[in-house]
Scaffold this active site. Structure first.
Site, PDB file in Angstrom:
ATOM      1  N   PHE A 156      -0.115   0.617  -1.697  1.00  0.00           N
ATOM      2  CA  PHE A 156      -1.245   1.289  -1.851  1.00  0.00           C
ATOM      3  C   PHE A 156      -1.705   1.574  -3.546  1.00  0.00           C
ATOM      4  CE2 PHE A 156      -3.165   5.569  -1.712  1.00  0.00           C
ATOM      5  CZ  PHE A 156      -4.159   5.335  -0.962  1.00  0.00           C
ATOM      6  N   ASP A 158      13.253   7.184  -7.008  1.00  0.00           N
ATOM      7  CA  ASP A 158      11.948   6.503  -6.660  1.00  0.00           C
ATOM      8  C   ASP A 158      11.130   7.907  -6.815  1.00  0.00           C
ATOM      9  OD1 ASP A 158       9.523   6.077  -5.551  1.00  0.00           O
ATOM     10  OD2 ASP A 158      10.668   4.454  -4.110  1.00  0.00           O
ATOM     11  N   HIS A 217      10.145   3.152  -8.268  1.00  0.00           N
ATOM     12  CA  HIS A 217       9.415   2.681  -7.254  1.00  0.00           C
ATOM     13  C   HIS A 217       9.055   1.151  -7.202  1.00  0.00           C
ATOM     14  CE1 HIS A 217       7.199   2.888  -3.429  1.00  0.00           C
ATOM     15  NE2 HIS A 217       6.104   2.725  -4.079  1.00  0.00           N
ATOM     16  N   SER A 244       6.502  -0.688  -0.545  1.00  0.00           N
ATOM     17  CA  SER A 244       5.845   0.702  -0.400  1.00  0.00           C
ATOM     18  C   SER A 244       4.936   0.533   1.049  1.00  0.00           C
ATOM     19  CB  SER A 244       5.227   0.995  -1.609  1.00  0.00           C
ATOM     20  OG  SER A 244       4.656   2.450  -1.592  1.00  0.00           O
ATOM     21  N   MET A 245       3.672   0.773   0.732  1.00  0.00           N
ATOM     22  CA  MET A 245       2.652   0.685   1.941  1.00  0.00           C
ATOM     23  C   MET A 245       2.792  -0.642   2.485  1.00  0.00           C
ATOM     24  SD  MET A 245      -1.500   1.168   2.365  1.00  0.00           S
ATOM     25  CE  MET A 245      -1.740  -0.623   1.457  1.00  0.00           C
TER      26      MET A 245
END
Length: 259
Positions: free
Chosen positions: A25, A194, A224, A93-94
């Site tokens: 994202f 993270d 992250h 992530s996303m």
């Protein structure tokens, strides 16, 4: 609107084994480009698309939502399935949430999935305020470049558009409900430190998927965006070994393969 330097999509025509990579994202393909190139150099067919509204300016994300982002990776996956004998999906992530939804909906057409710091929920008071705040506040400070390695930057937005963040919230809720439908072999790598997605998200995913072949790896040296961080090479090597376990055709070239 021109694409930011480094944020361009990436594709490589390799052999009969294909990998779709999904970025995060407000991020871009740049965060996964070294991973994609690592796989391409080993003969795999690779697709790393740029999600709609990403890679240009944050205002462009205001016009998009999760349905647009998912439609893009779904289209790319269908092309890989038509082109390759075995297909895997990787996500950061996303992009991990998008990967899980593809796995839940496409079933056996996806041979396995690899997740790096996958998102499962928006945390904090701000997430609860999104349904209202998105009508009055356009954006908040960005979340890009959570990287421990000095001098490394992620090509991503310096602002988070709240309308898009609200759509992300809806996507994560939807995917959480679909996790029991995920049955594929799963490799999950996550960072204890993270600052964007807490480790509890990985724990939640592992507790709800129906996969029986599961491997979890901690990325102790990374934040992250671990694909650009100290543990990047480990991610690349572990994911390639994972593909080798479940893709008998990894060494074979397709009739339409290019360089």
């Amino acid at each position: 609107m021109p694409v930011l330097p480094g944020a361009e999509p990436y594709r490589h025509e390799g052999g009969e084994v294909g990998v779709l990579l999904c970025h995060g994202f407000t991020g871009s393909p740049q965060s996964l480009r070294p991973w994609a190139e690592h796989l391409a150099e080993r003969g795999l067919t690779v697709s790393l698309p740029l999600l709609p509204g990403h890679g240009t300016r944050w205002q462009d994300m205001q016009l998009t939502g999760w349905q647009d982002w998912y439609a893009e990776v779904d289209r790319e996956l269908r092309e890989l399935i038509a082109r390759c004998s075995t297909v895997f999906v990787f996500g950061l992530s996303m992009g991990g949430a998008l990967t899980l939804r593809l796995a839940a909906r496409h079933g056996d057409a996806v041979a396995g999935i690899v997740l790096v710091n996958p998102a499962n929920k928006l945390h904090g008071a701000g997430a609860h305020a999104l349904p209202v705040a998105r009508h009055f506040i356009r954006s908040r400070p960005g979340i890009a470049s959570d990287i421990a390695k000095p001098g490394v930057q992620e090509v991503g937005y310096d602002r988070v558009p709240l309308r898009a963040a609200y759509s992300l919230r809806n996507l994560l809720r939807l995917v959480d409900g679909e996790l029991p439908q995920v049955t594929q072999p799963l490799l999950l790598l996550h960072s204890p430190q993270d600052h964007t997605v807490p480790p509890v998200d990985s724990a939640r995913i592992l507790s709800r998927v129906s996969s029986t072949e599961v491997k979890e790896i901690l990325l102790e040296q990374s934040y992250h965006v671990a694909t650009l961080d100290h543990d990047a090479e480990r991610i690349f090597e572990e994911s390639h070994a994972f593909v080798g376990r479940f893709a008998p055709d990894i060494g074979k070239k397709g009739s339409s393969a290019g360089g």
